[in-house]
Scaffold this motif. Structure first.
Motif, PDB file in Angstrom:
ATOM      1  N   GLU A 184       0.842  -1.194   0.000  1.00 11.43           N
ATOM      2  CA  GLU A 184       0.000   0.000   0.000  1.00 11.43           C
ATOM      3  C   GLU A 184       0.877   1.244   0.000  1.00 11.43           C
ATOM      4  OE1 GLU A 184      -3.583   2.151   2.616  1.00 11.43           O
ATOM      5  OE2 GLU A 184      -2.829   0.155   3.170  1.00 11.43           O
ATOM      6  N   VAL A 185       0.549   2.192  -0.876  1.00 11.91           N
ATOM      7  CA  VAL A 185       1.385   3.385  -1.031  1.00 11.91           C
ATOM      8  C   VAL A 185       0.560   4.656  -0.796  1.00 11.91           C
ATOM      9  CG1 VAL A 185       2.817   2.187  -2.732  1.00 11.91           C
ATOM     10  CG2 VAL A 185       0.974   3.703  -3.518  1.00 11.91           C
ATOM     11  N   GLU A 186       1.288   5.742  -0.602  1.00 14.26           N
ATOM     12  CA  GLU A 186       0.687   7.066  -0.477  1.00 14.26           C
ATOM     13  C   GLU A 186       1.648   8.064  -1.106  1.00 14.26           C
ATOM     14  OE1 GLU A 186      -1.386   9.616  -0.562  1.00 14.26           O
ATOM     15  OE2 GLU A 186      -2.568   8.536   0.940  1.00 14.26           O
ATOM     16  N   LEU A 187       1.152   9.266  -1.431  1.00 19.54           N
ATOM     17  CA  LEU A 187       2.003  10.329  -1.949  1.00 19.54           C
ATOM     18  C   LEU A 187       2.792  10.962  -0.815  1.00 19.54           C
ATOM     19  CD1 LEU A 187      -0.337  12.259  -4.434  1.00 19.54           C
ATOM     20  CD2 LEU A 187       1.572  10.750  -5.021  1.00 19.54           C
ATOM     21  N   VAL A 221      15.388  13.292   0.123  1.00 18.69           N
ATOM     22  CA  VAL A 221      13.936  13.147  -0.055  1.00 18.69           C
ATOM     23  C   VAL A 221      13.528  11.692   0.126  1.00 18.69           C
ATOM     24  CG1 VAL A 221      12.011  13.430  -1.657  1.00 18.69           C
ATOM     25  CG2 VAL A 221      13.789  15.173  -1.550  1.00 18.69           C
ATOM     26  N   ASN A 222      14.291  10.769  -0.441  1.00 14.03           N
ATOM     27  CA  ASN A 222      13.978   9.340  -0.315  1.00 14.03           C
ATOM     28  C   ASN A 222      14.044   8.904   1.149  1.00 14.03           C
ATOM     29  OD1 ASN A 222      15.359  10.036  -2.943  1.00 14.03           O
ATOM     30  ND2 ASN A 222      14.582   8.014  -3.481  1.00 14.03           N
ATOM     31  N   ILE A 223      15.045   9.405   1.871  1.00 12.85           N
ATOM     32  CA  ILE A 223      15.200   9.054   3.286  1.00 12.85           C
ATOM     33  C   ILE A 223      14.003   9.542   4.100  1.00 12.85           C
ATOM     34  CG2 ILE A 223      16.563   9.520   5.368  1.00 12.85           C
ATOM     35  CD1 ILE A 223      19.023   9.676   3.430  1.00 12.85           C
ATOM     36  N   LEU A 224      13.618  10.797   3.898  1.00 10.11           N
ATOM     37  CA  LEU A 224      12.487  11.342   4.651  1.00 10.11           C
ATOM     38  C   LEU A 224      11.185  10.652   4.273  1.00 10.11           C
ATOM     39  CD1 LEU A 224      13.419  15.138   4.589  1.00 10.11           C
ATOM     40  CD2 LEU A 224      13.608  13.539   6.508  1.00 10.11           C
ATOM     41  N   ALA A 225      11.054  10.266   3.010  1.00  4.85           N
ATOM     42  CA  ALA A 225       9.868   9.503   2.591  1.00  4.85           C
ATOM     43  C   ALA A 225       9.841   8.138   3.274  1.00  4.85           C
ATOM     44  CB  ALA A 225       9.860   9.335   1.074  1.00  4.85           C
ATOM     45  N   GLY A 226      11.004   7.522   3.435  1.00  2.00           N
ATOM     46  CA  GLY A 226      11.072   6.242   4.127  1.00  2.00           C
ATOM     47  C   GLY A 226      10.674   6.358   5.587  1.00  2.00           C
ATOM     48  N   ILE A 263      10.097   5.160  -3.517  1.00  3.93           N
ATOM     49  CA  ILE A 263      11.297   5.429  -2.736  1.00  3.93           C
ATOM     50  C   ILE A 263      12.523   4.799  -3.383  1.00  3.93           C
ATOM     51  CG2 ILE A 263      12.474   4.959  -0.543  1.00  3.93           C
ATOM     52  CD1 ILE A 263       9.781   5.266   0.847  1.00  3.93           C
ATOM     53  N   SER A 264      12.388   3.588  -3.883  1.00  5.25           N
ATOM     54  CA  SER A 264      13.562   2.898  -4.429  1.00  5.25           C
ATOM     55  C   SER A 264      13.293   2.229  -5.769  1.00  5.25           C
ATOM     56  CB  SER A 264      14.068   1.848  -3.430  1.00  5.25           C
ATOM     57  OG  SER A 264      13.054   0.905  -3.131  1.00  5.25           O
ATOM     58  N   GLU A 277       6.460   5.685   9.871  1.00  8.11           N
ATOM     59  CA  GLU A 277       5.663   6.317  10.925  1.00  8.11           C
ATOM     60  C   GLU A 277       4.164   6.219  10.661  1.00  8.11           C
ATOM     61  OE1 GLU A 277       8.833   9.746  12.434  1.00  8.11           O
ATOM     62  OE2 GLU A 277       7.222  10.277  11.034  1.00  8.11           O
ATOM     63  N   ASN A 278       3.772   6.088   9.390  1.00  9.51           N
ATOM     64  CA  ASN A 278       2.354   6.088   9.039  1.00  9.51           C
ATOM     65  C   ASN A 278       1.868   4.750   8.500  1.00  9.51           C
ATOM     66  OD1 ASN A 278       1.361   9.117   9.251  1.00  9.51           O
ATOM     67  ND2 ASN A 278       3.455   9.154   8.433  1.00  9.51           N
ATOM     68  N   ASP A 279       2.690   3.715   8.655  1.00 12.10           N
ATOM     69  CA  ASP A 279       2.301   2.334   8.358  1.00 12.10           C
ATOM     70  C   ASP A 279       1.930   2.117   6.889  1.00 12.10           C
ATOM     71  OD1 ASP A 279       2.032  -0.310   9.158  1.00 12.10           O
ATOM     72  OD2 ASP A 279      -0.130  -0.109   9.522  1.00 12.10           O
ATOM     73  N   TYR A 280       2.685   2.753   5.979  1.00 10.13           N
ATOM     74  CA  TYR A 280       2.570   2.431   4.559  1.00 10.13           C
ATOM     75  C   TYR A 280       3.708   1.488   4.172  1.00 10.13           C
ATOM     76  CZ  TYR A 280      -0.829   6.228   4.149  1.00 10.13           C
ATOM     77  OH  TYR A 280      -1.923   7.018   4.293  1.00 10.13           O
ATOM     78  N   ASP A 281       3.577   0.870   3.007  1.00 11.36           N
ATOM     79  CA  ASP A 281       4.619  -0.041   2.524  1.00 11.36           C
ATOM     80  C   ASP A 281       5.610   0.660   1.610  1.00 11.36           C
ATOM     81  OD1 ASP A 281       3.496  -2.560   3.691  1.00 11.36           O
ATOM     82  OD2 ASP A 281       1.815  -2.002   2.409  1.00 11.36           O
ATOM     83  N   ASP A 282       5.195   1.744   0.975  1.00 10.61           N
ATOM     84  CA  ASP A 282       6.071   2.518   0.101  1.00 10.61           C
ATOM     85  C   ASP A 282       5.451   3.892  -0.075  1.00 10.61           C
ATOM     86  OD1 ASP A 282       8.165   3.173  -1.599  1.00 10.61           O
ATOM     87  OD2 ASP A 282       7.923   1.427  -2.894  1.00 10.61           O
TER      88      ASP A 282
END
Length: 278
Positions: free
Chosen positions: A129-132, A153-158, A182-183, A163-168
């Protein structure tokens, strides 16, 4: 074991200067490869992308950095690695040597090669499950196409993902277009049309992206286009998936309330597993 500037050394003994430019300024590039029995998959593409990245960043490329040199180094590291798994993840990191502030004193480099075990071929990973990610935006243009050691940006997105229980997370550029995960590079299918963001949008010039696009163009049931993807298109799509050389094809199963098909992703995964690992 790792290789540090041509020397095979125990990982805990591999030390570098505290003020190296990779740490101080993110003045470095890296290349991540998937290996099978010490042979890098898509090796030629990886090698030329690394050399191109170093040239763009105006690094001095040692004369020893030939394709044969890195093949020998990878095999040497693989033989010295105690884990017997035939699948491995390899990372080559190159950074400019110590000296100067923002302006380097010289452009010579140091490098390391490390290898970690992988225990599987490309596999379906279930829920994704992903989010923007909207807090920070990726830059447009050529520097976004490179695998530099500056991936804030990738690090902060990770961190946001965890913290918000998304997978990507899906990353946006300065024009608020969806660029990548992210990757991995992003692909969106609506009917028989598959879109992926163009390099000018700032996405990584991914090796697996190139391989997937080539294969999709051979499959007569799909039209492949490189075109910017707006956030509004995500919930209208039939299928979303991301790609990189370690995971292969990673299906996105849900974005907000929309759940996606996995038809093309499974088709591609089956093809590449047969091509690369059979």
């Amino acid at each position: 074991m790792v290789i540090l500037n041509d020397v095979l050394i125990e990982s805990e003994e591999a030390t570098i200067a505290f003020n190296n430019r990779g740490t101080y300024y993110g003045d470095g590039v890296f290349e991540t490869m998937r290996c099978l029995d010490g042979q890098a998959i898509f090796y030629e593409s990886h090698y030329f992308r690394l050399m191109s990245s170093m040239r763009i960043l105006r690094m001095e490329i040692p004369q020893s950095f030939t394709p044969e040199f890195f093949e020998e180094q990878i095999l040497k590291l693989q033989k010295a690695t105690k884990d017997s798994s035939p699948h491995s993840r390899l990372r080559i990191t190159v950074w400019r040597n110590t000296g100067g502030l923002y302006t380097p004193m010289d452009s010579t480099i140091s490098y390391s090669i490390e290898m970690t075990s992988l225990h599987k071929v490309f596999e379906t990973e279930g829920k994704n499950e992903v989010e923007l990610f909207k807090d920070h935006l990726l830059p447009l243009g050529m520097l976004g196409n490179l695998k530099t050691t500056t991936k804030t940006v990738n690090i902060l997105a990770g961190i946001y993902k965890t913290e918000n229980d998304y997978d990507d997370m899906l990353l946006l550029n300065q024009n608020k277009m969806v660029v990548e995960s992210i990757s991995g590079n992003l692909f969106l299918r609506t009917g028989g049309t598959i879109k992926t963001p163009p390099l000018k949008d700032g996405c990584l010039n991914g090796i697996m992206r190139e391989q997937v696009m080539t294969q999709l163009k051979r499959m007569l049931n799909y039209e492949v286009i490189e075109e910017s993807i707006t956030p509004f298109e995500l919930q209208r799509a039939d299928e979303l998936f991301s790609t990189n050389v370690i995971q292969g094809i990673k299906n996105i199963t849900k974005y907000r309330k929309k759940e996606f098909e996995q038809t093309t992703g499974e088709e591609l995964r089956t093809f590449f597993n047969k091509k690369l690992f059979s």
